[in-house]
Scaffold this motif. Structure first.
Motif, PDB file in Angstrom:
ATOM      1  N   GLN A 120       0.955  -1.110   0.060  1.00  0.00           N
ATOM      2  CA  GLN A 120       0.136   0.375   0.379  1.00  0.00           C
ATOM      3  C   GLN A 120       0.375   1.235   0.360  1.00  0.00           C
ATOM      4  OE1 GLN A 120      -3.126  -0.223  -0.469  1.00  0.00           O
ATOM      5  NE2 GLN A 120      -2.891  -2.122  -0.893  1.00  0.00           N
ATOM      6  N   PHE A 165      -3.089   3.517   6.654  1.00  0.00           N
ATOM      7  CA  PHE A 165      -4.195   3.120   6.547  1.00  0.00           C
ATOM      8  C   PHE A 165      -5.011   3.457   7.919  1.00  0.00           C
ATOM      9  CE2 PHE A 165      -7.043  -1.002   9.629  1.00  0.00           C
ATOM     10  CZ  PHE A 165      -7.465  -0.268   7.955  1.00  0.00           C
ATOM     11  N   GLY A 176     -13.821   0.344   1.827  1.00  0.00           N
ATOM     12  CA  GLY A 176     -12.689   0.405   1.920  1.00  0.00           C
ATOM     13  C   GLY A 176     -12.460  -1.563   2.463  1.00  0.00           C
ATOM     14  N   ARG A 189      -9.595  -2.219   1.335  1.00  0.00           N
ATOM     15  CA  ARG A 189      -8.122  -2.393   2.162  1.00  0.00           C
ATOM     16  C   ARG A 189      -8.025  -3.059   3.670  1.00  0.00           C
ATOM     17  NH1 ARG A 189      -4.235   2.676   1.931  1.00  0.00           N
ATOM     18  NH2 ARG A 189      -3.277   1.704   3.251  1.00  0.00           N
TER      19      ARG A 189
END
Length: 911
Positions: A220, A224, A253, A256
């Motif tokens: 990523q 976060f 999300g 994620r």
């Protein structure tokens, strides 16, 4: 009461000012419910106990009781005991939560260093004990930052260091975990000359062995934000269950969150994205690296059964977590293939993301919902500062943007990206056309995640025709609806509605269905016009509900209408522009609801808009509803308000029986003021009063108010007391509170502060059941006046401030004025004349010219100004203010106020 020692010492959120009383309270709170001995308390308070230490301790206890009203400290031969349940003391509650394995909740009770504002002999030992409690909280439920902080403060605590290592290792940060171990080993050798303990050595070995691959888990590029609790919950569920599915609308999300969970998994993980495939088994086979393992010999590559067999063969002996992303467009195939894997491979666990459940036995669902306000604002700031370093904006403005975007993570990120080229004010202004505004996303994202429109369109395309039809029709609702409303107004069926809920197009909470505004904006473009049907359905609901609002089931029915408040507002707004007859009926049917909920300004504005739509003449057959709108709208109406009241009075004069909605009689009386006994208005009021019990109670209260204004205190009290009882017998809390509040004022005028306080406290309790903020604020003002009369200046100030805050929240200007007027009197009594005048000025400005009884409020303001001028020595100014107050009292025909003003003038004139 609630006591806090995990930070500064607090009682119900308020600090105790005196240091020694604060220390005493802390010692008692630490052992709440148990007797603390005299010697222990004296030794804890004084380094060198004074002569007569026992008497000094007793004096401190007495002062503490006076400082904290309601505090219960019992004296026993052996010492003193604070009477409090464990749940009322934060440290005792913390220990209970720790014992129950709820460390994260226990940790949230800490507000800073324990006993932070205490300086007394006992405190060092107490802080050491509490520090151990904090460490246990952090070990049980703390974050990585909590553990880092503890390692810095206690570098030789091996249990803390081991916990931090394990946390870093689970987070995929193996190198950092090893560095933490190396630093600890060096410190132990240098400071204590010892090797690491078995627990620290075991943590080191776990990190060294963490070599299982995380195949395909995407790295990523951004932080976060905002889902730490979700992260902990999903990780735990995945340990305890073999199939966990993250469900929710597009853009919230899910992917994620799944990626973050995958990164923290200590064992083997395979990440498989199903977005671009319809062949689930082959995608999974590729994802787990089976082809690299040489398993292609199990059968022809084109045979789906053989592919699934190879997949199961590859996973049979492996302990692995499959993260399967974006299952919704191949939901049936994904369920079938994954179900076969779970059945055949006992050590495989699956974390899936989908907009609807897979429907496999044993599936655990974890909804991924909108971000809360705090997390949403944090996400917006983080992403905005990434594209525009140094970006700043008002927190409330950012929160408004995030709320209007439903807290959808992707929408917030897309909006934040626009701050590079648009001021945040422009972004806010353009949110009505959100799909156009948020049409630029990352070029590296999947096409369906590059724009907000694409996200919703992906879900829309996966629906059946019947589901699309209901999704479009559902957009007629504002703020959601219950099952009956949805099926009746849309003409759809329960199965289709539940299917939409399963596919995350609508949310379900508390037996109500709701659609996010972003999804609504998309679906509305496909919707038929159901607004008239919607308005008529809610008119029927309002009409059927109104009688229940004046009965014992009042609270339940108010809550029923309150749940649909946005729908009711939308129905009135549509009808106002399209069917004035329907609009009149709606406003009239909702009048009782609006008044009992303390939403008078909102009701007045709606009624005024309907009157403007109607014109000067009521539609035939709607005269009663028109008159009720005149009464409702009078306080906010522009132009000749007196003419409006005369028109309402004229329409009421044509009525020969009580109105359909009894609240109309009450409002008519409020608008016209107290009638003269035996006048035409008096007889007309009695004619319009119904024979039902509620109207009979209203008549008693009305008679009490008239008697009060005429100066007949005894009859006024009798009528109001009887009215309160009658309303309570009917079940109307609002009416009973009205009577009790007025009774409290009358009792207070006779010097009975305790009796007045009892009345208003009872009224406040009744209003709390209704959730009427404006009326509660008014009652709290009365409570403050009673405390002021009793000499409790601190209590009065606290209540006036509370009333002012409640009134501001409700937008109740007159109630704000009343609170300022009370603060003016309080300031006068303490000799703060400048502050007193300022409060009077604020009260005057806040008293709107058109609200019910504004002249009476300004009469009292003028009288208080006169008292302030008198006490400050300006007798000419005092006389001018009191003369103005007298003129206003005479216009109000309020003999009580008139007599009070005349008494002030007489006193001013002297003997």
């Amino acid at each position: 009461m609630r006591f806090g020692v995990l930070g500064p010492v607090l009682v119900d959120g308020v600090e105790v000012a005196a240091p020694r009383q604060r220390a005493l309270l802390a010692m008692l709170a630490l052992d709440a419910g148990r007797i603390v001995g005299h010697d222990q308390l004296i030794g804890g308070l004084y380094s060198s106990p004074p002569a007569g230490a026992a008497n000094a301790l007793q004096s401190q206890v007495s002062r503490l009781r006076r400082t904290v009203p309601g505090l219960v400290i019992e004296h026993h031969p052996a010492g003193y005991r604070l009477v409090a349940a464990p749940a009322e003391v934060d440290v005792l509650l913390c220990l209970e939560l720790l014992g129950a394995g709820r460390g994260a909740e226990a940790l949230r009770l800490w507000r800073g260093p324990a006993l932070a504002d205490v300086d007394a002999p006992f405190v060092d030992e107490a802080r050491r004990r509490l520090t151990e409690v904090f460490i246990k909280c952090a070990l049980s439920g703390g974050t990585q930052n909590d553990l880092r902080g503890l390692v810095s403060e206690h570098p030789l605590r091996e249990d803390v260091r081991a916990a931090l290592m394990r946390s870093l290792y689970r987070d995929g940060r193996q190198t950092e975990a090893l560095e933490v171990f190396a630093e600890g080993r060096a410190l132990l050798a240098e400071e204590l000359g010892v090797d690491p303990s078995p627990d620290l050595a075991a943590a080191h070995l776990e990190v060294l062995r963490a070599e299982a691959p995380h195949r395909g888990v995407p790295a990523q590029l951004t932080s976060f934000v905002g889902r730490d609790e979700d992260l902990r919950r999903v990780a735990k569920w995945l340990q305890d269950n073999r199939l966990v599915t993250l469900i929710g609308p597009g853009g919230t999300g899910k992917t994620r969150l799944a990626v973050e969970v995958a990164h923290r998994e200590p064992g083997e993980v395979a990440f498989v994205d199903l977005t671009a495939t319809a062949d689930v088994a082959r995608a999974l086979l590729d994802g787990v690296g089976a082809r690299e393992a040489g398993l292609l010999s199990a059968g022809p590559a084109s045979d789906p059964v053989s592919v699934e067999e190879r997949l199961r063969a590859a996973l049979t002996a492996r302990e692995v977590v499959l993260v399967v992303d974006n299952c919704e467009h191949v939901i049936d195939e994904a369920a079938r293939v994954l179900g076969g894997v779970l059945s055949a491979c006992p050590d495989v666990r699956v974390l899936a993301t989908s907009r609807e459940p897979l429907g496999i036995t044993g599936e655990t669902l974890s909804p991924v919902t909108a971000l809360d306000d705090e997390a949403a604002v944090q996400l917006f700031r983080d992403r905005a500062q990434a594209v525009k370093p140094g970006f700043t904006a008002d927190q409330d403005v950012i929160a408004e943007v995030c709320r209007r975007l439903d807290g959808i993570a992707l929408a917030i990120e897309l909006a934040a990206a626009r701050v590079r080229s648009l001021p945040i004010g422009e972004i806010t202004a353009r949110l009505d056309d959100r799909f156009r505004l948020l049409s630029r996303g990352s070029r590296t994202a999947a096409p369906r995640h590059r724009t907000l429109h694409a996200v919703v369109e992906w879900s829309w395309d996966l629906l059946t025709d019947a589901e699309r039809d209901l999704a479009a029709r559902f957009t007629v609702f504002s703020g959601g609806a219950d099952l009956a409303a949805v099926t009746d107004i849309t003409g759809s069926d329960v199965d289709t509605l539940t299917s939409l809920a399963d596919k995350s197009l609508v949310e379900v909470a508390d037996d109500r269905y709701r659609m996010l505004d972003t999804i609504r904006a998309f679906c509305a473009g496909h919707a038929p016009d159901l607004r008239e049907r919607h308005a008529r359905w809610f008119l029927t609901l309002a009409q059927e509900t109104e009688p229940h609002l004046r009965a014992h089931e009042q609270v339940r029915w108010i809550e029923r209408l309150a749940a649909d408040h946005h729908n009711l507002v939308a129905a009135v707004a549509w009808a106002t522009g399209n069917s004035v007859e329907l609009a009149l009926e709606l406003v009239a049917a909702l009048a009782t609801y609006y008044w009992f909920r303390g939403l008078r300004t909102e009701a007045a504005q709606q009624a005024d808009a309907v009157l403007h739509a109607c014109g000067e003449t009521p539609p035939a057959g709607r005269e009663q509803e028109y008159a009720l709108c005149l009464l409702l709208a009078w306080p906010v109406a522009a132009g000749d308000q007196t003419a409006r009241i005369r028109q309402a009075d004229s329409l009421l004069g044509l009525m020969r029986e009580p109105p359909r909605y009894p609240i109309m009689t009450m409002m008519w009386g409020m608008a016209l003021g107290a009638p003269e006994a035996e006048s035409q208005m008096w007889h007309r009021r009695n004619r319009l009063l119904g024979t039902d019990p509620w109207s009979a109670a209203l008549a008693l209260v009305g008679d009490g108010l008239v008697a009060r204004m005429q100066g007949d205190v005894v009859r006024g009290q009798d009528f109001l007391r009887a009215g309160a009882v009658a309303f309570e017998q009917v079940g109307d809390r609002w009416g009973a509170a009205l009577a009790l509040n007025q009774l409290g004022e009358l009792v207070l005028s006779q010097g009975d502060a305790a009796g007045a306080l009892a009345c208003v406290e009872r009224a406040r309790g009744l209003l709390a059941e209704l959730g009427s903020t404006e009326d509660t604020a008014e009652v709290v003002t009365g409570q403050a006046q009673a405390r002021l009369a009793a000499g409790d200046l601190d209590g009065a100030r606290a209540d006036f401030d509370l009333a002012l805050g409640l009134a501001r929240r409700a937008g109740a200007l007159v109630v704000q004025a009343g609170a300022h007027l009370g603060l003016a009197e309080l300031a006068r009594l303490t000799g703060e004349y400048v502050a007193a005048r300022a409060h009077c000025d604020q009260a005057w400005e806040l008293t709107p010219g058109g609200w019910y009884g504004p002249d009476e409020m300004r009469c009292h303001i003028a009288m208080e100004r006169g008292r302030i001028a008198r006490d400050a020595g300006d007798l000419d100014e005092a006389r001018a203010c009191l003369d103005d107050a007298l003129r206003r009292a005479l216009r109000q025909r309020n003999r009580v106020t008139e007599n009070a003003v005349r008494a002030e003038l007489a006193a001013l004139a002297g003997p």
